[in-house]
Design a protein around this motif. Structure first.
Motif, PDB file in Angstrom:
ATOM      1  N   PRO A 162       0.778  -1.185  -0.090  1.00  0.00           N
ATOM      2  CA  PRO A 162      -0.231   0.089  -0.074  1.00  0.00           C
ATOM      3  C   PRO A 162       1.038   1.138   0.148  1.00  0.00           C
ATOM      4  CG  PRO A 162      -0.047  -1.067   2.324  1.00  0.00           C
ATOM      5  CD  PRO A 162       0.779  -1.820   1.273  1.00  0.00           C
ATOM      6  N   ARG A 163       0.223   2.360  -0.319  1.00  0.00           N
ATOM      7  CA  ARG A 163       1.023   3.670  -0.504  1.00  0.00           C
ATOM      8  C   ARG A 163       0.675   4.201   0.968  1.00  0.00           C
ATOM      9  NH1 ARG A 163       3.024   5.524  -5.233  1.00  0.00           N
ATOM     10  NH2 ARG A 163       2.750   7.466  -4.334  1.00  0.00           N
TER      11      ARG A 163
ATOM     12  N   GLY B  69       8.279   5.752   8.861  1.00  0.00           N
ATOM     13  CA  GLY B  69       8.166   6.156   7.587  1.00  0.00           C
ATOM     14  C   GLY B  69       9.470   5.987   6.931  1.00  0.00           C
ATOM     15  N   GLY B  70      10.705   6.028   7.529  1.00  0.00           N
ATOM     16  CA  GLY B  70      11.881   5.721   7.030  1.00  0.00           C
ATOM     17  C   GLY B  70      12.271   4.284   6.675  1.00  0.00           C
ATOM     18  N   LEU B  71      11.775   3.663   7.571  1.00  0.00           N
ATOM     19  CA  LEU B  71      11.796   2.075   7.401  1.00  0.00           C
ATOM     20  C   LEU B  71      11.003   1.677   6.495  1.00  0.00           C
ATOM     21  CD1 LEU B  71      12.051   0.661  11.141  1.00  0.00           C
ATOM     22  CD2 LEU B  71      13.826   1.044   9.489  1.00  0.00           C
ATOM     23  N   LEU B  72      10.016   2.151   6.195  1.00  0.00           N
ATOM     24  CA  LEU B  72       9.222   1.518   5.232  1.00  0.00           C
ATOM     25  C   LEU B  72       9.937   2.057   3.718  1.00  0.00           C
ATOM     26  CD1 LEU B  72       5.609   2.725   6.478  1.00  0.00           C
ATOM     27  CD2 LEU B  72       6.130   0.437   5.825  1.00  0.00           C
ATOM     28  N   ALA B  73      10.137   3.328   3.557  1.00  0.00           N
ATOM     29  CA  ALA B  73      10.878   3.859   2.457  1.00  0.00           C
ATOM     30  C   ALA B  73      12.051   2.921   1.950  1.00  0.00           C
ATOM     31  CB  ALA B  73      11.077   5.207   2.759  1.00  0.00           C
ATOM     32  N   ARG B  74      12.742   2.741   3.137  1.00  0.00           N
ATOM     33  CA  ARG B  74      14.088   2.126   2.804  1.00  0.00           C
ATOM     34  C   ARG B  74      13.787   0.682   2.457  1.00  0.00           C
ATOM     35  NH1 ARG B  74      17.477  -1.457   6.622  1.00  0.00           N
ATOM     36  NH2 ARG B  74      19.447  -1.165   6.056  1.00  0.00           N
ATOM     37  N   ALA B  75      12.492  -0.076   2.814  1.00  0.00           N
ATOM     38  CA  ALA B  75      12.177  -1.142   2.238  1.00  0.00           C
ATOM     39  C   ALA B  75      11.534  -1.200   0.869  1.00  0.00           C
ATOM     40  CB  ALA B  75      11.395  -1.900   3.120  1.00  0.00           C
TER      41      ALA B  75
ATOM     42  N   ALA C 215       1.737  -6.639   6.268  1.00  0.00           N
ATOM     43  CA  ALA C 215       2.650  -7.274   5.359  1.00  0.00           C
ATOM     44  C   ALA C 215       3.815  -6.214   5.085  1.00  0.00           C
ATOM     45  CB  ALA C 215       1.911  -7.637   3.992  1.00  0.00           C
ATOM     46  N   ALA C 216       3.267  -4.791   4.853  1.00  0.00           N
ATOM     47  CA  ALA C 216       4.283  -3.834   4.320  1.00  0.00           C
ATOM     48  C   ALA C 216       5.267  -3.430   5.760  1.00  0.00           C
ATOM     49  CB  ALA C 216       3.543  -2.343   4.129  1.00  0.00           C
TER      50      ALA C 216
ATOM     51  N   GLN D  24       7.674  -6.183   5.769  1.00  0.00           N
ATOM     52  CA  GLN D  24       8.844  -5.947   4.663  1.00  0.00           C
ATOM     53  C   GLN D  24       9.854  -4.913   5.121  1.00  0.00           C
ATOM     54  OE1 GLN D  24       7.030  -5.153   0.678  1.00  0.00           O
ATOM     55  NE2 GLN D  24       8.560  -3.905   0.102  1.00  0.00           N
ATOM     56  N   ALA D  25       9.309  -3.910   6.061  1.00  0.00           N
ATOM     57  CA  ALA D  25      10.279  -3.191   6.515  1.00  0.00           C
ATOM     58  C   ALA D  25      11.006  -3.457   7.992  1.00  0.00           C
ATOM     59  CB  ALA D  25       9.467  -1.550   6.626  1.00  0.00           C
ATOM     60  N   GLY D  26      10.836  -4.795   8.306  1.00  0.00           N
ATOM     61  CA  GLY D  26      11.332  -5.069   9.490  1.00  0.00           C
ATOM     62  C   GLY D  26      10.740  -4.821  10.920  1.00  0.00           C
TER      63      GLY D  26
END
Length: 304
Positions: A6-7, A21-27, A161-162, A165-167
């Motif tokens: 998802p966005r 937000g940073g972890l999500l973007a990094r992933a 799930a998102a 993916q970002a840990g």
């Protein structure tokens, strides 16, 4: 093929919002950070610097100062200070799609409810267990933990799930109200006193009289929570407060950091919330009231 993530939009990107937000973007998850001008300018110029025990990287991520940047997001993480909840909701409301999930990653126990009133739609309360701080505009440092507990909602599996993916470890639980109150009690015990003394938790616990003072805070909170229909284990909470003195010995509270930086604190949504609910039920909460008043005095003196 793996499902498309998802966005995400993060409204109120600072320590907590910047970290997740940073972890999500990094992933590789699509994210836009919405924050204050200095933070956004730094992220746009050099990327978000995310510093953890495992890495120290600059992450390229979209950033904006306008809530309109949330348009098109599947998930909005609201990370603003509790006192800004209604204003954030009003700014966000015109830009939400009909199926956008809104999650409140905020301190206190009533932000999701308050936000839902402004938005006219359900908001998912989330319990956040992370220690992070903004070291400088566009620079977020992680100090510990990071797991999230989400109340059940339709898109939970996709959001989980998102985050996976970002840990980021997440669980979905029906017990979020109890967990939010438990976190509130811990914050009430340490935040104000850390702010008043500008000292970390370990130092506080070692001072004569402080352990008993914190136990009194816990007992007041537990009584108020019970009147609100939330049953908490006072003995377990007192044990948690004692453990935190060791496990987070060097931690300065977010209220203390706000005072040191000249920012408005969230004290009215921490100890002050307990005081307000105590009044509503005709219960005493003198220790919480004293701590709230002392922090207000420091806020007033700072501006004198």
């Amino acid at each position: 093929m793996p499902a498309t993530p998802p966005r995400f939009a993060v409204l109120g990107a600072g320590a907590v919002g910047g970290y997740y937000g940073g972890l999500l973007a990094r992933a590789g998850v699509p994210v836009v950070l919405i924050g204050r001008p200095a933070f956004v300018q730094a992220v746009r110029a050099q990327g978000l610097r995310l510093q953890t025990a495992a890495f120290d990287e600059r992450i390229r991520v979209a950033a904006d100062t306008d809530a309109a940047a949330a348009a098109g997001a599947d998930v909005v993480l609201v990370c603003v200070k509790s006192g800004d909840t209604e204003a954030a909701g009003a700014a966000l409301r015109p830009h939400l799609g009909p199926h956008t999930a809104v999650l409140s990653l905020q301190n206190g126990v009533d932000n999701a409810e308050r936000l839902a009133c402004v938005l006219g739609r359900p908001v998912v309360p989330v319990v956040v267990y992370v220690a992070a701080g903004v070291e400088a505009p566009g620079h977020v440092r992680h100090h510990g933990r990071g797991e999230l507990v989400l109340a059940p909602f339709a898109q939970a599996a996709r959001v989980q799930a998102a985050f996976a993916q970002a840990g980021v470890a997440t669980t979905v639980s029906d017990a979020v109200p109890q967990a939010l109150w438990t976190k509130l009690v811990i914050n009430c015990a340490y935040n104000a006193l850390s702010a008043i003394t500008a000292r970390p938790y370990g130092w506080l616990w070692a001072q004569s009289g402080v352990p008993e003072l914190l136990r009194q805070v816990v007992r007041e909170c537990v009584a108020v929570a019970a009147a609100d229909g939330i049953n908490l284990d006072a003995a377990a909470l007192e044990a948690d407060v004692a453990r935190i003195a060791t496990s987070m010995a060097t931690q300065l509270s977010s209220t203390a950091r706000d005072l040191l930086r000249g920012h408005t604190t969230e004290i009215d949504h921490l100890n002050g919330y307990v005081v307000a609910r105590a009044r509503a039920h005709g219960l005493p909460a003198p220790v919480n009231q004293a701590l709230q008043t002392l922090v207000h005095l420091l806020e007033s003196g700072r501006g004198a």
